[in-house]
Each structure stands twice: as C-alpha cells, then as structure tokens.
Enzyme design. Structure first.
Site, short mmCIF file in Angstrom:
data_model
loop_
_atom_site.label_atom_id
_atom_site.label_comp_id
_atom_site.label_asym_id
_atom_site.label_seq_id
_atom_site.Cartn_x
_atom_site.Cartn_y
_atom_site.Cartn_z
N PHE A 119 0.85 -1.20 0.00
CA PHE A 119 0.00 0.00 0.00
C PHE A 119 0.88 1.24 0.00
CE2 PHE A 119 -2.48 3.45 1.85
CZ PHE A 119 -3.59 3.42 1.02
N ASP A 204 9.24 2.52 1.55
CA ASP A 204 8.08 3.26 2.04
C ASP A 204 7.95 3.03 3.54
OD1 ASP A 204 5.60 4.18 2.81
OD2 ASP A 204 4.55 3.49 1.01
N LYS A 233 2.46 9.89 8.22
CA LYS A 233 1.85 9.36 9.44
C LYS A 233 2.51 9.87 10.72
CE LYS A 233 -0.88 5.85 7.39
NZ LYS A 233 -0.69 4.83 6.37
C1 LIG Z 1 -0.90 5.14 4.90
C2 LIG Z 1 0.16 4.77 3.98
C3 LIG Z 1 0.39 5.51 2.80
C4 LIG Z 1 -0.52 6.64 2.36
O1 LIG Z 1 -0.50 7.70 3.25
P1 LIG Z 1 -1.61 8.88 3.12
O2 LIG Z 1 -1.11 9.90 4.09
O3 LIG Z 1 -2.92 8.27 3.50
O4 LIG Z 1 -1.59 9.34 1.73
C5 LIG Z 1 1.45 5.17 2.02
N1 LIG Z 1 2.27 4.17 2.35
C6 LIG Z 1 2.08 3.44 3.48
C7 LIG Z 1 3.04 2.34 3.80
C8 LIG Z 1 1.03 3.71 4.32
O5 LIG Z 1 0.84 2.97 5.41
#
Ligand SMILES: *Cc1c(COP(=O)(O)O)cnc(C)c1O
Length: 377
Positions: A119, A204, A233
């Site tokens: 994701f 990521d 986050k």
């Molecule tokens: C939540 C998340 C995203 C997306 O972040 P947003 O602030 O909702 O755009 C991208 N990568 C990872 C691993 C995530 O957990």
C-alpha cells in the site's frame, strides 16, 4: 461529506495520551491512533506547545521562502537516519510516494517494480504503486510502466529487476495488507539486487518510520540504506506532514522546477514534527516501543486463545491473526468494551497504538481480548 469512507462508527471529541472520548462521553483506549499517526498520543503537551508557539509566530510561508522549523526538521531527520541526504517535505504518504515516483522517472528509466499487497497511497501515481487490485481496478488505466511481484520473494525480485528498472518500492512491513512481515534478509537482498542494476531502492516507511518498530526507521534494523525513503503518518504527530528523503546520489535528482507543493515544509507542521522527534528521544520512547510491543505480543500468545492463531509485526505495529474471519465482529466488541482496534483483514486485527502507550493500558487490553470473541446473545 462524501461516502468514500462508508458510515463511521464513532464521533470522537477529545483525547489525552492513549485515550479518546466520543461525543457521548465514553472513553476508549486508542490502539489505532488515526492509523499510526498520533505517535505521541492525543494532546501531548510538547505538540500543543510547539504548534501554539509556531502558529502565533508564523503559520505559513509557501515554498518561495524557507522557514526555520522546516530546516531544523530536515537536519534532524538526516541526523536520526544517520546518512547524508536531502529532504522534500509534503503533506501525506501518498504525496511522499508521488515525489519518489517522479524521482524514479528522473533516472531516465521508466520501469518501476512494486509488490502485490503493498500500500502506497490513493492518488493516481501512488495508487499505481499500490498492489491491491480492488483499490486500483475502478481507476484504470493507471500510470504505465509499473509491475507488481509477490512480497518477500527474492527470486521474483531477481527476475523482475533489470538494467531498465528505474526503481523498486516496498514497505519494510506491509501494514495495510495486514502487518505482513517479509522473510529475514529480504530487504538486504532487495538492496543488493537494486544496486546491481542501478535501480533506486525506495523504502516506504510511511507506517513503519519514526519509531513505530522500536528504531527510528526500519531500514536501520535491516542494516541497509535505501536510496529513497518516504515518511508521513507518525512524523507530524497528528498534523499533516510527509517527507521524501533521498540518500546519496538520489538526493540530487530533483532540480529547481521539478516538483513542488504549496504547503510543503509548513512551519506549524514542521514544528510539530520537531516536537515528535525531540520527545521520542528525550522520553526514551524507542526502547519503550520495543518493550511494550514485546509485552503485548507475548501476552497475546500466552492467552492460547482458540480464536487466535498468532501475532506478527514488530514494535507497536502488530497483527493479531485469527483462525476465522471474525475480525470485524471482534473489533466491534472491542469498541463496546472501550478499545479501538482495526479489523484490517477479515482474519487480522491490527494494533498501531501511540508510542507513549502505557503498560497498564497494554495489559488491560490483553486481559480483555478474549471477551471480544465471545458470542453476545
Ligand atoms: C498510509 C500509507 C500511505 C498513504 O498515506 P496517506 O497519508 O494516506 O496518503 C502510504 N504508504 C504506506 C506504507 C502507508 O501505510
């Protein structure tokens, strides 16, 4: 508001530490923290102080000018990463990954490899990187050149990456897929294979970074350095803040005019970010995350509950795996009992509590967990 989130189950009104209260005055232990965002819990005095002071001083500059909190935060991030590099600030995880994808294009190559189940966000570029078909399908066609390979599979990585590959992007632990942990050595192999082919290794760490796994970043546990790391986050402690960090040569890919975002490096958000980093360091939260996380995992295992098959993850990013697809029912029962947890998959409950979670709340949660699987008449 649009119906994209479905019907929410609660209206939350205020919070303090790991606790939140709904509009009816009911108290909950928040084991999800706005999806791994509120690293210091709710209303932490350090964040309240930093944000209040900064908004009273200078709330926004735009990116034609620079401000001290942004500069300081960039320095602090590189300092805790322990590697020379450069930082681009934005507002979210998706946006951090969009920047990484654009950096990949600047290598002159167009092929990008991602993982199935990964994701990376919901905007069109980030969604292309995301490896979850139900989220992608309604929006095809997406950005060309991106393929998805099985997560944790070194042979698939060897086969997919060649001298035309611009980048490989992966999460250290797939959070949204249900806290999927790759086999030991996977990130090291990914580092080796991408380096051999001159492809960028984009990690990521939007969910795993900023102390969630008990180290500042997951890459430090693996003993590797990615070319690009994306953050969001937890970094803003509840304020919208993201960052894309280029290490080594990748730090030089963006030149003037290549990219931008109006709020990027907003001084209030960056002041909050500094408060998050300072507090994690001054309160010894990395050690705390490791020990409380281990305690929860050991406590859940020790229940030997027939509904629970195991616990996976690291630090305070944990997935409680279930023998049957009852996570939604269990999460609803948990909410009734005063615990916010996340049924991330039909058979997985995710915990991503604040890094300041107190042992007493952790123990109370473990003790209450069996009751979430009891049939209510
Ligand atoms: C939540 C998340 C995203 C997306 O972040 P947003 O602030 O909702 O755009 C991208 N990568 C990872 C691993 C995530 O957990």
């Amino acid at each position: 508001m649009m119906d994209n989130y479905g019907t929410p189950s609660l209206v939350l009104e205020r919070g303090e530490g790991a606790h939140v209260w709904d509009a009816d005055g009911n108290r909950y232990v928040d084991l999800l923290t706005g999806l791994a965002v509120n690293a210091l819990g709710h209303a932490h005095p350090a964040i309240v102080e930093a944000v209040s002071t900064q908004i009273a001083k200078l709330g926004h500059t735009g990116n034609l000018y620079v401000n001290e909190p942004a500069l300081k935060l960039a320095e602090r991030l590189l300092d805790i990463a322990g590697e020379p590099g450069k930082v681009f600030f934005c507002n979210s995880g998706a946006e951090a990954n969009e920047a990484a994808l654009k950096m990949a294009r600047l290598t002159g190559r167009t092929k990008v490899v991602s993982t199935i189940g990964g994701f990376h966000g919901r905007t069109m570029g980030a969604l292309t990187l995301t490896g979850q078909e139900p989220k992608r399908a309604p929006f095809a066609p997406l950005v060309p050149g991106v393929s998805h390979i099985p997560f944790g599979d070194v042979a698939a990585l060897e086969a997919a990456i060649d001298d035309d590959t611009a980048a490989f992007i992966v999460e250290p632990i797939q959070g949204e897929q249900g806290v999927m942990v790759p086999p030991a050595g996977y990130l090291q192999e990914a580092r080796r294979i991408t380096a051999e082919h001159g492809a960028l290794f984009i990690l990521d760490e939007v969910q795993t970074g900023i102390g969630r796994l008990g180290t500042w970043f997951a890459f430090q546990q693996a003993g590797i350095v990615p070319d690009v790391m994306t953050l969001a986050k937890g970094i803003g402690g509840g304020l919208p803040l993201g960052a894309t960090i280029g290490f080594g040569a990748a730090a030089e890919l963006f030149k003037p005019g290549h990219h931008g975002t109006t709020y990027g490096g907003n001084p209030v958000c960056c002041a909050a970010g500094l408060a998050v980093l300072d507090t994690i360091a001054s309160e010894g939260l990395l050690e705390h995350v490791s020990s409380v996380g281990k305690e929860i995992a050991a406590g859940v295992e020790a229940l030997h509950h027939p509904a629970i098959s195991g616990v996976r993850g690291a630090g305070l990013l944990l997935g409680i795996t279930l023998r049957e697809a009852v996570s939604a029912k269990a999460a609803a029962a948990a909410q009734k009992a005063g615990y916010l947890i996340n049924p991330i998959q039909p058979d997985v409950l995710r915990l991503a509590p604040p890094l300041v979670l107190e042992e007493s709340d952790a123990q109370a949660f473990v003790a209450a967990l069996p009751t979430f699987f009891e049939e209510t008449p």
